[in-house]
Design a protein around this motif. Structure first.
Motif, PDB file in Angstrom:
ATOM      1  N   ALA A 181      40.959 100.068  44.772  1.00  0.00           N
ATOM      2  CA  ALA A 181      42.265 100.605  44.713  1.00  0.00           C
ATOM      3  C   ALA A 181      43.296  99.813  45.391  1.00  0.00           C
ATOM      4  O   ALA A 181      42.860  99.225  46.356  1.00  0.00           O
ATOM      5  CB  ALA A 181      42.440 101.941  45.436  1.00  0.00           C
ATOM      6  N   SER A 182      44.572  99.921  44.825  1.00  0.00           N
ATOM      7  CA  SER A 182      45.662  99.015  45.151  1.00  0.00           C
ATOM      8  C   SER A 182      46.448  99.812  46.383  1.00  0.00           C
ATOM      9  O   SER A 182      46.700 100.963  45.820  1.00  0.00           O
ATOM     10  CB  SER A 182      46.638  98.416  44.300  1.00  0.00           C
ATOM     11  OG  SER A 182      47.904  98.261  44.746  1.00  0.00           O
ATOM     12  N   VAL A 183      46.760  99.410  47.211  1.00  0.00           N
ATOM     13  CA  VAL A 183      47.667 100.097  48.369  1.00  0.00           C
ATOM     14  C   VAL A 183      48.921  99.714  47.980  1.00  0.00           C
ATOM     15  O   VAL A 183      49.167  98.374  48.287  1.00  0.00           O
ATOM     16  CB  VAL A 183      47.379  99.885  49.696  1.00  0.00           C
ATOM     17  CG1 VAL A 183      48.231 100.702  50.756  1.00  0.00           C
ATOM     18  CG2 VAL A 183      45.823 100.355  49.942  1.00  0.00           C
ATOM     19  N   MET A 184      49.981 100.440  47.713  1.00  0.00           N
ATOM     20  CA  MET A 184      51.304 100.227  47.479  1.00  0.00           C
ATOM     21  C   MET A 184      52.125 100.973  48.768  1.00  0.00           C
ATOM     22  O   MET A 184      52.454 101.946  48.819  1.00  0.00           O
ATOM     23  CB  MET A 184      51.932 100.632  46.141  1.00  0.00           C
ATOM     24  CG  MET A 184      53.122 100.077  45.861  1.00  0.00           C
ATOM     25  SD  MET A 184      54.034 101.200  44.411  1.00  0.00           S
ATOM     26  CE  MET A 184      55.082 102.239  45.593  1.00  0.00           C
ATOM     27  N   ASN A 185      52.790  99.737  49.293  1.00  0.00           N
ATOM     28  CA  ASN A 185      53.734 100.278  50.699  1.00  0.00           C
ATOM     29  C   ASN A 185      54.907 100.278  50.292  1.00  0.00           C
ATOM     30  O   ASN A 185      55.844  99.421  49.757  1.00  0.00           O
ATOM     31  CB  ASN A 185      53.215  99.095  51.789  1.00  0.00           C
ATOM     32  CG  ASN A 185      54.023  99.402  52.672  1.00  0.00           C
ATOM     33  OD1 ASN A 185      53.952 100.690  53.345  1.00  0.00           O
ATOM     34  ND2 ASN A 185      54.743  98.448  53.220  1.00  0.00           N
ATOM     35  N   ASP A 225      49.649 105.376  47.813  1.00  0.00           N
ATOM     36  CA  ASP A 225      51.110 105.189  48.243  1.00  0.00           C
ATOM     37  C   ASP A 225      51.042 105.234  49.838  1.00  0.00           C
ATOM     38  O   ASP A 225      50.373 106.010  50.500  1.00  0.00           O
ATOM     39  CB  ASP A 225      52.036 106.600  47.888  1.00  0.00           C
ATOM     40  CG  ASP A 225      52.402 106.627  46.365  1.00  0.00           C
ATOM     41  OD1 ASP A 225      52.551 105.695  45.827  1.00  0.00           O
ATOM     42  OD2 ASP A 225      51.769 107.398  45.730  1.00  0.00           O
ATOM     43  N   ALA A 226      51.763 104.214  50.390  1.00  0.00           N
ATOM     44  CA  ALA A 226      52.078 104.307  51.646  1.00  0.00           C
ATOM     45  C   ALA A 226      53.609 104.060  51.802  1.00  0.00           C
ATOM     46  O   ALA A 226      54.346 103.473  51.373  1.00  0.00           O
ATOM     47  CB  ALA A 226      51.300 102.997  52.479  1.00  0.00           C
ATOM     48  N   VAL A 227      54.091 104.641  53.292  1.00  0.00           N
ATOM     49  CA  VAL A 227      55.211 104.307  53.430  1.00  0.00           C
ATOM     50  C   VAL A 227      55.458 104.045  54.959  1.00  0.00           C
ATOM     51  O   VAL A 227      54.726 104.022  55.842  1.00  0.00           O
ATOM     52  CB  VAL A 227      55.910 106.052  53.559  1.00  0.00           C
ATOM     53  CG1 VAL A 227      56.202 106.233  52.248  1.00  0.00           C
ATOM     54  CG2 VAL A 227      55.170 106.904  54.365  1.00  0.00           C
ATOM     55  N   GLU A 228      56.210 103.004  55.172  1.00  0.00           N
ATOM     56  CA  GLU A 228      56.318 102.039  56.463  1.00  0.00           C
ATOM     57  C   GLU A 228      57.818 102.237  56.949  1.00  0.00           C
ATOM     58  O   GLU A 228      58.576 102.224  56.679  1.00  0.00           O
ATOM     59  CB  GLU A 228      56.310 100.720  56.059  1.00  0.00           C
ATOM     60  CG  GLU A 228      56.427  99.869  57.349  1.00  0.00           C
ATOM     61  CD  GLU A 228      56.602  98.271  56.832  1.00  0.00           C
ATOM     62  OE1 GLU A 228      56.469  97.840  55.539  1.00  0.00           O
ATOM     63  OE2 GLU A 228      56.176  97.552  57.789  1.00  0.00           O
ATOM     64  N   SER A 229      57.454 102.741  58.166  1.00  0.00           N
ATOM     65  CA  SER A 229      58.665 103.201  59.272  1.00  0.00           C
ATOM     66  C   SER A 229      58.931 102.116  59.844  1.00  0.00           C
ATOM     67  O   SER A 229      58.462 101.039  60.079  1.00  0.00           O
ATOM     68  CB  SER A 229      58.288 104.090  60.384  1.00  0.00           C
ATOM     69  OG  SER A 229      57.441 103.703  61.217  1.00  0.00           O
ATOM     70  N   LEU A 286      47.921 102.460  56.707  1.00  0.00           N
ATOM     71  CA  LEU A 286      47.957 100.942  56.300  1.00  0.00           C
ATOM     72  C   LEU A 286      48.429 100.232  57.561  1.00  0.00           C
ATOM     73  O   LEU A 286      49.392 100.928  58.150  1.00  0.00           O
ATOM     74  CB  LEU A 286      49.056 100.869  55.201  1.00  0.00           C
ATOM     75  CG  LEU A 286      49.402  99.331  54.686  1.00  0.00           C
ATOM     76  CD1 LEU A 286      48.235  98.640  54.666  1.00  0.00           C
ATOM     77  CD2 LEU A 286      50.530  99.597  53.846  1.00  0.00           C
ATOM     78  N   LEU A 287      47.850  99.400  58.110  1.00  0.00           N
ATOM     79  CA  LEU A 287      48.421  98.533  59.260  1.00  0.00           C
ATOM     80  C   LEU A 287      48.985  97.338  58.722  1.00  0.00           C
ATOM     81  O   LEU A 287      48.325  96.401  57.665  1.00  0.00           O
ATOM     82  CB  LEU A 287      47.017  98.111  59.908  1.00  0.00           C
ATOM     83  CG  LEU A 287      46.774  99.023  60.911  1.00  0.00           C
ATOM     84  CD1 LEU A 287      45.424  98.525  61.716  1.00  0.00           C
ATOM     85  CD2 LEU A 287      47.658  99.533  62.027  1.00  0.00           C
ATOM     86  N   HIS A 288      50.127  96.968  59.338  1.00  0.00           N
ATOM     87  CA  HIS A 288      50.801  95.822  59.074  1.00  0.00           C
ATOM     88  C   HIS A 288      50.505  95.028  60.358  1.00  0.00           C
ATOM     89  O   HIS A 288      51.636  95.245  61.273  1.00  0.00           O
ATOM     90  CB  HIS A 288      52.316  96.081  58.707  1.00  0.00           C
ATOM     91  CG  HIS A 288      52.558  95.973  57.241  1.00  0.00           C
ATOM     92  ND1 HIS A 288      53.773  95.934  56.539  1.00  0.00           N
ATOM     93  CD2 HIS A 288      51.744  95.952  56.287  1.00  0.00           C
ATOM     94  CE1 HIS A 288      53.746  95.946  55.468  1.00  0.00           C
ATOM     95  NE2 HIS A 288      52.472  96.006  55.075  1.00  0.00           N
TER      96      HIS A 288
END
Ligand SMILES: C[C@H](O)[C@H](O)[C@@H](O)C(=O)CO
Ligand SMILES: [Mn+2]
Length: 422
Positions: A181-185, A225-229, A286-288
């Motif tokens: 699976a691809s994580v899309m941020n 799906d991922a969302v980044e604050s 998801l970690l950046h």
């Protein structure tokens, strides 16, 4: 004795050391091999991409430095990635931005398709790599006023919604083609330089726009799906629409992943402390992994206390399986391949060191209230022979031990990077 045998001998002693605490180093290394770290393509070319490489980087992020040898074509970037990846042990993925499409004519962002990324897919397949993805909601005339998915103009907002929807199709294609699976941020730069009158309205708009983006169900076998604050960006110092509270609530109620970027909080806040809190409410993170220096400066990830604390949290909390680890920084002031290798090796080193902690003893000390013992164990682990295990890990996975990898980077710089246009 050869250097190789010295490393093996040191490892045997270390193995014995850790076995006294019931830790099987071979089992640890086997597990370490399976934890993927997603390497961000944008360190290789200063976040320029191939859509409009001469355009300006916007969205409140900045690359500083002018070190020669930047990748200017997809093939150059892939060659640089290959070189970097050959020096990093363990499972790797590649994190791509929509900007890195390949097409023989201009493709608008709302019209990107899987075919524009097929060469990346073929490249990844040949190497057994997974791919992750990101819509690119910056460096574009339609993001010029610091508004994309929260834009008050319905037409512009729809453009970005369509870009994100098209990006999900690309991401799903990655997952289907590569069997992982691809994580899309989704990260957007939306915010304002000075105090706004209305903080509520744009967030209401953003929530509705995101709902439209993720309306179509895609199997988690292929896509997340991922969302980044974010706290602030350059030119968005007073207000960021997609703040931490906004996205924590969004991820918890919509079942998306939450992306925590180590550079996106107040300077005294740390992501390592947030993990165990957000995992109570969101299923996956998801970690950046990044390194803020006084601000969201995106410095190369070092083997520092916060990196170790992040790795410790994932291992101690048993949340590694619920976490996608990715790196996010861009340093153009040093050799870009070295920048990748340093950050990626450090991430894996920190995971290894965390997995070698005397966890059972630490837990028992804490449970019984013996905080002096807990402190003693923490401190002794810092100088335990974990580095001998790391050296053996590199040697047994056929990547250079110690700083030997730097000679390979220097030779590549001389033979390849130095010959690129400056
Ligand atoms: C290029 C990246 O997507 C970007 O860095 C984003 O993840 C971010 O962290 C913005 O500050
Ligand atoms: Mn980020």
């Amino acid at each position: 004795m050869s250097e190789q045998s010295q490393i093996t001998k040191a490892y045997e002693l270390a193995r014995e050391h850790f076995s006294r605490d019931g830790i099987d180093t071979e089992a640890v290394l086997g597990k370490l091999d399976t934890i993927p770290v997603s390497m961000h393509c944008w360190q290789g070319d200063d976040v320029k991409g191939f859509e409009n490489p001469d355009g300006e980087l916007t969205g409140g992020i900045q690359v500083s430095g002018n070190y020669p040898g930047r990748a200017r074509t997809p093939d150059q970037l892939r060659a640089d990635l290959d070189k970097a990846m050959s020096l990093i042990p363990g499972a790797k993925r590649l994190n791509l931005h929509a900007l890195y499409l390949e097409a023989d004519r201009k493709v608008e962002r709302d019209a990107i398709e899987p075919k524009h990324f097929q060469r990346w897919v073929d490249w990844a397949k040949e190497r057994g790599l997974g791919l992750d993805f990101n819509p690119s909601c910056f460096s574009h005339p339609k993001s010029a006023d610091n508004r994309t998915l929260s834009h008050p103009d319905a037409g512009i907002r729809q453009f970005w919604i369509d870009h994100c929807k098209a990006s999900r199709k690309v991401s799903e294609h990655f997952g289907r083609s590569l069997g992982t699976a691809s994580v899309m941020n989704i990260w957007i730069p939306d915010g304002s330089k000075d105090y706004p009158f209305d903080r509520y309205g744009p967030r209401e708009i953003l929530k509705a726009a995101l709902d439209e983006v993720i309306a179509e169900k895609i199997s988690k076998e292929f896509h997340y799906d991922a969302v980044e604050s974010k706290l602030f960006g350059i030119g968005a110092e007073a207000y960021t629409v997609g703040s931490n509270e906004f996205y924590l609530g969004y991820a918890a109620t919509r079942g998306t992943m939450l992306c925590l970027d180590a550079g996106h909080f107040h300077p005294t806040e740390v992501v390592s402390d947030k993990l165990s809190a957000v995992f109570q409410y969101v299923d996956r993170v998801l970690l950046h992994v990044s390194r803020p220096m006084r601000w969201d400066s995106d410095h190369v990830v070092l083997f520092d206390d916060e990196l170790q604390a992040i790795a410790n949290e994932l291992v101690r909390g048993g949340t590694l399986d619920r976490t996608a680890i990715g790196l996010d920084y861009f340093d153009a002031s040093i050799n870009r391949i070295a920048a990748w290798v340093i950050g990626m090796r450090n991430m894996r080193k920190a995971l290894l060191k965390a997995m070698l902690e005397p966890a059972a003893k630490l837990k028992a000390a804490e449970t019984s209230g013996d905080y002096a013992l807990r402190m003693a164990l923490f401190e002794e682990h810092k100088t335990s022979p974990w580095a001998a295990v790391w050296d053996h890990y590199c040697q047994s996975r056929n990547v250079p031990v110690g700083a030997a990898w730097f000679d390979v980077v220097k030779a590549y710089e001389r033979d390849v990077l130095a010959k690129r246009e400056s």
